[in-house]
Design a protein around this motif. Structure first.
Motif, mmCIF file in Angstrom:
data_model
loop_
_atom_site.group_PDB
_atom_site.id
_atom_site.type_symbol
_atom_site.label_atom_id
_atom_site.label_comp_id
_atom_site.label_asym_id
_atom_site.label_seq_id
_atom_site.Cartn_x
_atom_site.Cartn_y
_atom_site.Cartn_z
ATOM 1 N N ASP A 93 0.830 -1.201 0.000
ATOM 2 C CA ASP A 93 0.000 0.000 0.000
ATOM 3 C C ASP A 93 0.869 1.258 0.000
ATOM 4 O O ASP A 93 0.634 2.181 -0.786
ATOM 5 C CB ASP A 93 -0.924 -0.014 1.219
ATOM 6 N N LEU A 94 1.889 1.283 0.833
ATOM 7 C CA LEU A 94 2.789 2.433 0.885
ATOM 8 C C LEU A 94 3.507 2.624 -0.445
ATOM 9 O O LEU A 94 3.575 3.740 -0.974
ATOM 10 C CB LEU A 94 3.793 2.268 2.022
ATOM 11 N N ARG A 95 4.032 1.536 -1.014
ATOM 12 C CA ARG A 95 4.724 1.647 -2.314
ATOM 13 C C ARG A 95 3.776 2.141 -3.399
ATOM 14 O O ARG A 95 4.153 2.963 -4.235
ATOM 15 C CB ARG A 95 5.328 0.302 -2.720
ATOM 16 N N PHE A 96 2.531 1.651 -3.384
ATOM 17 C CA PHE A 96 1.561 2.085 -4.383
ATOM 18 C C PHE A 96 1.329 3.586 -4.291
ATOM 19 O O PHE A 96 1.419 4.304 -5.284
ATOM 20 C CB PHE A 96 0.234 1.333 -4.210
ATOM 21 N N TRP A 97 0.995 4.081 -3.090
ATOM 22 C CA TRP A 97 0.684 5.504 -2.945
ATOM 23 C C TRP A 97 1.897 6.373 -3.224
ATOM 24 O O TRP A 97 1.774 7.457 -3.802
ATOM 25 C CB TRP A 97 0.088 5.788 -1.572
ATOM 26 N N LEU A 98 3.080 5.901 -2.840
ATOM 27 C CA LEU A 98 4.289 6.690 -3.115
ATOM 28 C C LEU A 98 4.643 6.694 -4.595
ATOM 29 O O LEU A 98 5.355 7.591 -5.063
ATOM 30 C CB LEU A 98 5.467 6.170 -2.289
ATOM 31 N N SER A 99 4.147 5.727 -5.351
ATOM 32 C CA SER A 99 4.431 5.680 -6.793
ATOM 33 C C SER A 99 3.606 6.706 -7.563
ATOM 34 O O SER A 99 3.905 7.005 -8.715
ATOM 35 C CB SER A 99 4.162 4.278 -7.348
ATOM 36 N N LEU A 100 2.574 7.243 -6.923
ATOM 37 C CA LEU A 100 1.723 8.235 -7.569
ATOM 38 C C LEU A 100 2.308 9.628 -7.365
ATOM 39 O O LEU A 100 2.986 9.895 -6.373
ATOM 40 C CB LEU A 100 0.312 8.192 -6.979
ATOM 41 N N SER A 101 1.989 10.503 -8.285
ATOM 42 C CA SER A 101 2.396 11.898 -8.121
ATOM 43 C C SER A 101 1.513 12.529 -7.039
ATOM 44 O O SER A 101 0.423 12.016 -6.737
ATOM 45 C CB SER A 101 2.228 12.663 -9.433
ATOM 46 N N VAL A 118 -3.935 13.471 -4.552
ATOM 47 C CA VAL A 118 -5.001 14.418 -4.198
ATOM 48 C C VAL A 118 -6.261 14.105 -4.998
ATOM 49 O O VAL A 118 -7.371 14.107 -4.457
ATOM 50 C CB VAL A 118 -4.540 15.876 -4.426
ATOM 51 N N SER A 119 -6.097 13.796 -6.276
ATOM 52 C CA SER A 119 -7.236 13.466 -7.119
ATOM 53 C C SER A 119 -7.969 12.234 -6.582
ATOM 54 O O SER A 119 -9.205 12.203 -6.539
ATOM 55 C CB SER A 119 -6.780 13.224 -8.557
ATOM 56 N N ALA A 120 -7.216 11.225 -6.156
ATOM 57 C CA ALA A 120 -7.827 10.007 -5.611
ATOM 58 C C ALA A 120 -8.613 10.315 -4.345
ATOM 59 O O ALA A 120 -9.735 9.836 -4.161
ATOM 60 C CB ALA A 120 -6.751 8.954 -5.335
ATOM 61 N N VAL A 121 -8.032 11.121 -3.472
ATOM 62 C CA VAL A 121 -8.725 11.482 -2.233
ATOM 63 C C VAL A 121 -9.988 12.284 -2.541
ATOM 64 O O VAL A 121 -11.040 12.064 -1.933
ATOM 65 C CB VAL A 121 -7.782 12.269 -1.286
ATOM 66 N N MET A 122 -9.907 13.196 -3.491
ATOM 67 C CA MET A 122 -11.087 13.989 -3.863
ATOM 68 C C MET A 122 -12.177 13.098 -4.460
ATOM 69 O O MET A 122 -13.359 13.299 -4.180
ATOM 70 C CB MET A 122 -10.706 15.100 -4.829
ATOM 71 N N ASP A 123 -11.791 12.108 -5.276
ATOM 72 C CA ASP A 123 -12.767 11.172 -5.829
ATOM 73 C C ASP A 123 -13.476 10.413 -4.710
ATOM 74 O O ASP A 123 -14.699 10.238 -4.733
ATOM 75 C CB ASP A 123 -12.104 10.172 -6.777
ATOM 76 N N ILE A 124 -12.713 9.955 -3.735
ATOM 77 C CA ILE A 124 -13.299 9.233 -2.602
ATOM 78 C C ILE A 124 -14.237 10.158 -1.833
ATOM 79 O O ILE A 124 -15.364 9.771 -1.483
ATOM 80 C CB ILE A 124 -12.200 8.678 -1.674
ATOM 81 N N HIS A 125 -13.802 11.376 -1.592
ATOM 82 C CA HIS A 125 -14.627 12.357 -0.886
ATOM 83 C C HIS A 125 -15.937 12.601 -1.625
ATOM 84 O O HIS A 125 -17.013 12.612 -1.019
ATOM 85 C CB HIS A 125 -13.847 13.662 -0.731
ATOM 86 N N ASP A 126 -15.861 12.782 -2.938
ATOM 87 C CA ASP A 126 -17.059 13.015 -3.743
ATOM 88 C C ASP A 126 -18.017 11.830 -3.688
ATOM 89 O O ASP A 126 -19.234 11.998 -3.576
ATOM 90 C CB ASP A 126 -16.693 13.308 -5.202
ATOM 91 N N ASP A 127 -17.459 10.610 -3.780
ATOM 92 C CA ASP A 127 -18.309 9.420 -3.735
ATOM 93 C C ASP A 127 -18.994 9.278 -2.377
ATOM 94 O O ASP A 127 -20.163 8.883 -2.295
ATOM 95 C CB ASP A 127 -17.501 8.163 -4.057
#
Length: 64
Positions: free
Chosen positions: A29-37, A42-51
């Motif tokens: 999980d840490l490696r996955f999230w760190l691999s993202l810009s 932020v976009s992923a968190v905003m998508d989760i927030h919107d859903d």
């Protein structure tokens, strides 16, 4: 973009993993999230927030 379209887009981007321990899952999980810009995170968190907001709105309609 509606929920169905966002869901279809998310399924295209979905990444999965099989972990054999909690530690292995946390490492992946840490490696996955760190691999993202930072922008992708932020976009992923905003998508989760919107859903979550949309799900709450639907729940309120169903209850009231």
């Amino acid at each position: 973009m509606g929920m169905k379209e966002r869901s279809a887009e998310r399924r295209k981007r979905m990444v999965g993993n099989i972990a054999h321990s909690h530690e292995e899952a946390e490492d992946w999980d840490l490696r996955f999230w760190l691999s993202l810009s930072p922008q992708e995170r932020v976009s992923a968190v905003m998508d989760i927030h919107d859903d979550i907001a949309k799900a709450r709105k639907i729940r309120r309609k169903e209850q009231g």
